[in-house]
Design an enzyme around this catalytic site. Structure first.
Site, PDB file in Angstrom:
ATOM      1  N   ASP A   1     -54.490  62.375   9.153  1.00  0.00           N
ATOM      2  CA  ASP A   1     -55.649  61.479   9.131  1.00  0.00           C
ATOM      3  C   ASP A   1     -55.196  60.052   8.836  1.00  0.00           C
ATOM      4  OD1 ASP A   1     -54.941  62.140   6.506  1.00  0.00           O
ATOM      5  OD2 ASP A   1     -56.988  62.059   5.753  1.00  0.00           O
TER       6      ASP A   1
ATOM      7  N   GLU B   1     -49.787  67.631   7.399  1.00  0.00           N
ATOM      8  CA  GLU B   1     -51.105  68.199   7.106  1.00  0.00           C
ATOM      9  C   GLU B   1     -51.404  69.502   7.837  1.00  0.00           C
ATOM     10  OE1 GLU B   1     -51.221  63.887   6.076  1.00  0.00           O
ATOM     11  OE2 GLU B   1     -50.478  65.073   7.758  1.00  0.00           O
TER      12      GLU B   1
ATOM     13  N   GLY C   1     -51.424  60.187   2.920  1.00  0.00           N
ATOM     14  CA  GLY C   1     -52.104  58.994   2.453  1.00  0.00           C
ATOM     15  C   GLY C   1     -51.154  57.888   2.039  1.00  0.00           C
TER      16      GLY C   1
END
Length: 372
Positions: A152, A144, A121
């Protein structure tokens, strides 16, 4: 301005420096990882910046010497799912992705100092910035798949716009580290600067902010001219051998079993091949196969569509066995012995083309809210 939570913790600090607003992520004990409350506060400040005609530039940094942002608080997400509080977990992804999109679509230029750990993030925030400063301490990765999740925050789309051939697949599938000024070489940062010079760079940015053109595209060019005078382009390393290796083995890779077979027989950069083969073998086969499918589908799509797909995938994978097992093994029990299911790449479903659009199990699918 500080934004305290109910327990008095200031999750972010905002310093309005006339034409430059400075946001500091303020959870240094957890490497400034993003909580849901933090995401919401960041979204409020970003919106205030867009509405304020006196603000010409936004600067985002991390508190403490160790990290800009280590990513989302994925342990908290897993515990919410485990306690059947799935709505909170889903709200986190929805609002995090909306924040990432807002950074990309900001009407004002954004500068990120990616000092120290910048992962997941944290890279999602940096990806939408006009200027991303890497220092000698920068440590970037999308790790991840190691915890049964997937890269993501739009990365399976924007990696193709930023990185040389082969690196989108390499970085997303392996989660390998990019250190120091190599972050500029592979396209994850825009400029190299030694950490001791950051105060000078930030002062130059503050001095220049009032004269920036109130239009992002032109202001970005003005910022690049400024950074050329205060950063060190000559410090950006060259590694043609690794670039060739990454392109040869990862560009357009068709399947994970084929990739593993090629790595097991490689003659070029054999130590690199052995290391990547070992790391891929340790990761969740489901997460890695899903990541490859996403890379194929997301390439070249509009960012809004990429993030919308990420949200669907996140809702699906947080219910998969491997997500809790990866978080348990890596972040909770820390035994580093995840028991993946299935355990072999040959046993993983094809996810082609992301069948069936990665809907949640029957009875649990919810109407997808648009990323705004």
């Amino acid at each position: 301005m500080d934004f305290p939570t109910t327990d008095g913790e200031d999750l972010i600090r905002v310093r309005p420096l006339k034409a430059l607003w400075h946001i500091e992520l303020n959870r240094p004990r957890v490497l400034n990882s993003l909580s849901l409350a933090m995401v919401r506060q960041l979204a409020r400040v970003l919106d205030a910046v867009q509405q304020n005609p006196q603000v010409r530039c936004l600067l985002i940094t991390g508190s403490g010497p160790k990290a800009f942002c280590a990513g989302g608080d994925i342990k908290w997400v897993a515990l919410q799912v485990r306690s059947e509080n799935r709505a909170e977990a889903e709200a986190f992804f929805h609002e995090e992705y909306a924040l990432d999109l807002a950074v990309h679509r900001s009407s004002k230029p954004v500068v990120v100092v990616a000092h120290g750990v910048t992962m997941g993030g944290g890279l999602g925030l940096a990806a939408g910035a006009d200027i991303v400063l890497a220092t000698e301490t920068t440590h970037m990765a999308m790790p991840e798949t190691r915890i049964g999740f997937f890269p993501d925050v739009g990365s399976t789309g924007w990696l193709y716009a930023k990185c040389p051939a082969g690196y989108p697949e390499y970085l997303a599938l392996t989660g390998d580290d990019v250190l120091g000024f190599h972050a500029v070489r592979v396209g994850l940062a825009t400029h190299a600067v030694e950490s001791y010079r950051l105060p000078d760079v930030l002062r130059a940015l503050q001095d220049a902010a009032p004269a920036l053109t109130p239009e992002r595209t032109t202001a970005q060019k003005e910022l690049f001219e400024l950074m050329a005078s205060v950063t060190r382009p000559e410090a950006i390393p060259v590694d043609a051998a690794t670039d060739t290796w990454v392109r040869s083995y990862f560009d357009g890779v068709s399947s994970v079993p084929e990739l593993l077979e090629n790595l097991s027989q490689c003659q070029m950069q054999s130590r690199l091949c052995e290391g990547v083969f070992r790391r891929l073998s340790e990761r969740s086969p489901t997460a890695v196969a899903l990541t490859l499918a996403l890379l194929k589908v997301q390439r070249g799509r509009p960012l809004e569509e990429v993030l919308a797909m990420d949200e669907r995938v996140a809702r699906w994978i947080i219910q998969h066995h491997d997500f809790w097992e990866g978080v348990r093994a890596r972040l909770i029990d820390k035994d580093n012995r995840p028991r993946w299911h299935p355990a072999r790449y040959e046993e993983v479903r094809s996810f082609g083309p992301l069948d069936p659009f990665l809907q949640n199990p029957p009875g649990q699918e919810q109407a997808r809210r648009p990323i705004k």
